[in-house]
Scaffold this motif. Structure first.
Motif, mmCIF file in Angstrom:
data_model
loop_
_atom_site.group_PDB
_atom_site.id
_atom_site.type_symbol
_atom_site.label_atom_id
_atom_site.label_comp_id
_atom_site.label_asym_id
_atom_site.label_seq_id
_atom_site.Cartn_x
_atom_site.Cartn_y
_atom_site.Cartn_z
ATOM 1 N N ALA A 99 0.852 -1.297 -0.067
ATOM 2 C CA ALA A 99 0.012 0.097 -0.053
ATOM 3 C C ALA A 99 1.021 1.298 -0.011
ATOM 4 C CB ALA A 99 -1.011 0.034 1.239
ATOM 5 N N HIS A 100 0.654 2.005 -0.882
ATOM 6 C CA HIS A 100 1.418 3.351 -1.049
ATOM 7 C C HIS A 100 0.629 4.502 -1.045
ATOM 8 C CE1 HIS A 100 4.971 0.997 -2.431
ATOM 9 N NE2 HIS A 100 4.166 0.342 -2.432
ATOM 10 N N ARG A 101 1.108 5.649 -0.243
ATOM 11 C CA ARG A 101 0.180 6.960 -0.357
ATOM 12 C C ARG A 101 0.979 7.681 -1.620
ATOM 13 N NH1 ARG A 101 0.746 11.793 2.093
ATOM 14 N NH2 ARG A 101 2.369 11.033 3.492
ATOM 15 N N LEU A 102 0.490 8.228 -2.500
ATOM 16 C CA LEU A 102 0.883 8.825 -3.446
ATOM 17 C C LEU A 102 0.596 10.400 -3.761
ATOM 18 C CD1 LEU A 102 -0.443 6.360 -6.326
ATOM 19 C CD2 LEU A 102 1.562 6.221 -4.776
ATOM 20 N N ALA A 103 1.694 10.950 -4.350
ATOM 21 C CA ALA A 103 1.400 12.521 -4.752
ATOM 22 C C ALA A 103 0.498 12.518 -6.156
ATOM 23 C CB ALA A 103 2.915 13.203 -4.681
ATOM 24 N N GLY A 104 -0.138 13.325 -6.440
ATOM 25 C CA GLY A 104 -1.050 13.474 -7.724
ATOM 26 C C GLY A 104 -2.300 13.160 -7.430
ATOM 27 N N ASP A 105 -3.257 12.870 -8.662
ATOM 28 C CA ASP A 105 -4.517 12.580 -8.736
ATOM 29 C C ASP A 105 -5.033 11.421 -7.725
ATOM 30 O OD1 ASP A 105 -4.799 14.794 -10.435
ATOM 31 O OD2 ASP A 105 -4.782 13.889 -12.012
ATOM 32 N N ILE A 106 -4.150 10.497 -7.720
ATOM 33 C CA ILE A 106 -4.375 9.326 -7.129
ATOM 34 C C ILE A 106 -3.842 9.396 -5.672
ATOM 35 C CG2 ILE A 106 -4.322 6.626 -7.101
ATOM 36 C CD1 ILE A 106 -6.021 7.839 -9.607
ATOM 37 N N ASP A 107 -4.678 9.014 -4.614
ATOM 38 C CA ASP A 107 -4.315 9.139 -3.193
ATOM 39 C C ASP A 107 -3.542 7.652 -2.661
ATOM 40 O OD1 ASP A 107 -5.342 11.806 -2.622
ATOM 41 O OD2 ASP A 107 -7.326 10.912 -2.954
ATOM 42 N N TYR A 108 -3.967 6.636 -3.106
ATOM 43 C CA TYR A 108 -3.447 5.475 -2.631
ATOM 44 C C TYR A 108 -3.288 4.329 -3.739
ATOM 45 C CZ TYR A 108 -4.197 7.254 1.964
ATOM 46 O OH TYR A 108 -4.222 8.345 3.002
ATOM 47 N N LEU A 109 -2.279 3.672 -3.819
ATOM 48 C CA LEU A 109 -2.060 2.461 -4.747
ATOM 49 C C LEU A 109 -1.814 1.358 -3.782
ATOM 50 C CD1 LEU A 109 -1.421 1.217 -7.557
ATOM 51 C CD2 LEU A 109 0.875 1.925 -7.038
ATOM 52 N N LEU A 110 -2.623 0.217 -4.147
ATOM 53 C CA LEU A 110 -2.449 -0.868 -3.572
ATOM 54 C C LEU A 110 -2.393 -2.139 -4.441
ATOM 55 C CD1 LEU A 110 -5.944 -0.854 -1.678
ATOM 56 C CD2 LEU A 110 -3.989 -0.003 -1.105
ATOM 57 N N LYS A 111 -1.387 -3.094 -3.842
ATOM 58 C CA LYS A 111 -1.210 -4.267 -4.590
ATOM 59 C C LYS A 111 -2.087 -5.447 -3.908
ATOM 60 C CE LYS A 111 2.471 -7.498 -6.361
ATOM 61 N NZ LYS A 111 3.718 -7.703 -6.732
ATOM 62 N N VAL A 112 -2.894 -6.055 -4.558
ATOM 63 C CA VAL A 112 -3.904 -6.949 -4.028
ATOM 64 C C VAL A 112 -3.895 -8.279 -4.754
ATOM 65 C CG1 VAL A 112 -6.206 -7.600 -3.354
ATOM 66 C CG2 VAL A 112 -5.392 -5.157 -3.364
ATOM 67 N N ARG A 113 -3.448 -9.409 -4.032
ATOM 68 C CA ARG A 113 -3.306 -10.722 -4.598
ATOM 69 C C ARG A 113 -4.342 -11.592 -3.980
ATOM 70 N NH1 ARG A 113 -0.664 -13.552 -8.480
ATOM 71 N NH2 ARG A 113 1.291 -12.639 -8.401
ATOM 72 N N VAL A 114 -5.197 -12.148 -4.986
ATOM 73 C CA VAL A 114 -6.494 -12.851 -4.513
ATOM 74 C C VAL A 114 -6.606 -14.183 -5.389
ATOM 75 C CG1 VAL A 114 -7.907 -10.973 -3.450
ATOM 76 C CG2 VAL A 114 -7.909 -11.449 -6.053
ATOM 77 N N LYS A 115 -7.560 -14.977 -5.268
ATOM 78 C CA LYS A 115 -7.724 -15.995 -6.127
ATOM 79 C C LYS A 115 -8.168 -15.946 -7.398
ATOM 80 C CE LYS A 115 -10.128 -20.576 -6.118
ATOM 81 N NZ LYS A 115 -10.993 -21.805 -5.098
ATOM 82 N N ASN A 116 -9.159 -15.029 -7.695
ATOM 83 C CA ASN A 116 -9.949 -14.746 -8.721
ATOM 84 C C ASN A 116 -10.513 -13.419 -8.641
ATOM 85 O OD1 ASN A 116 -12.236 -15.266 -7.258
ATOM 86 N ND2 ASN A 116 -12.163 -17.592 -7.948
#
Length: 153
Positions: A99-116
């Motif tokens: 999970a990253h807090r970003l500068a710019g138009d997007i506030d957060y970026l998540l990397k999510v790993r799931v089954k489907n």
């Protein structure tokens, strides 16, 4: 504060990043030193928090976690209470690998790993039920081209 590392320290770190299960003898041979100085340097780098921990890397697909989503989050909430709740929710979700807090138009970026995709939808529904979010965009990774935990030395 940036740790003061010499060439030998960097060689040791490169070996540990490649394979942390190597014996001290193997590392010492590969970096051109002896066992005791290598051990002392590793101990010092642990104390300095250069080496945070050693862990096992697992194959997600072998564990049935075939879908990797990058989740872009925009929020209209920027108060400390909201941020605290949001971070608490993220930390409690094992699907969130990064999970990253970003500068710019997007506030957060998540990397999510799931089954489907269905499992992602369950994650998404749980997330928005726990915390108010303005906009969520999920991007499915079609192919992982490069993934490493090794830092450039």
């Amino acid at each position: 504060m940036v740790a003061q590392l010499d060439d030998l320290d960097r060689k040791i770190l490169a070996e540990l990043q490649e394979d942390a299960e190597q014996s001290l003898d193997e590392i010492a041979r590969k970096v051109g030193s002896s066992k005791t100085p290598v051990w002392n340097r590793i101990r010092r780098m642990r104390e300095q928090k250069v080496i945070l921990k050693q862990t096992a890397l697992l194959d997600a697909e072998s564990l049935g976690l075939e879908a990797c989503f990058f989740v872009l989050i925009r929020t209209s909430e920027h108060e400390a209470d909201w941020q605290g709740k949001f971070l608490q929710v993220l930390r409690a979700r094992p699907e969130v690998l990064e999970a990253h807090r970003l500068a710019g138009d997007i506030d957060y970026l998540l990397k999510v790993r799931v089954k489907n995709a269905r499992a992602y939808d369950l994650f998404y529904q749980a997330l928005i039920s726990e915390v108010k979010i303005f906009n969520v965009t999920a991007l499915l990774s079609m192919e992982e081209i490069k993934s490493t935990t090794a830092l450039p030395l």
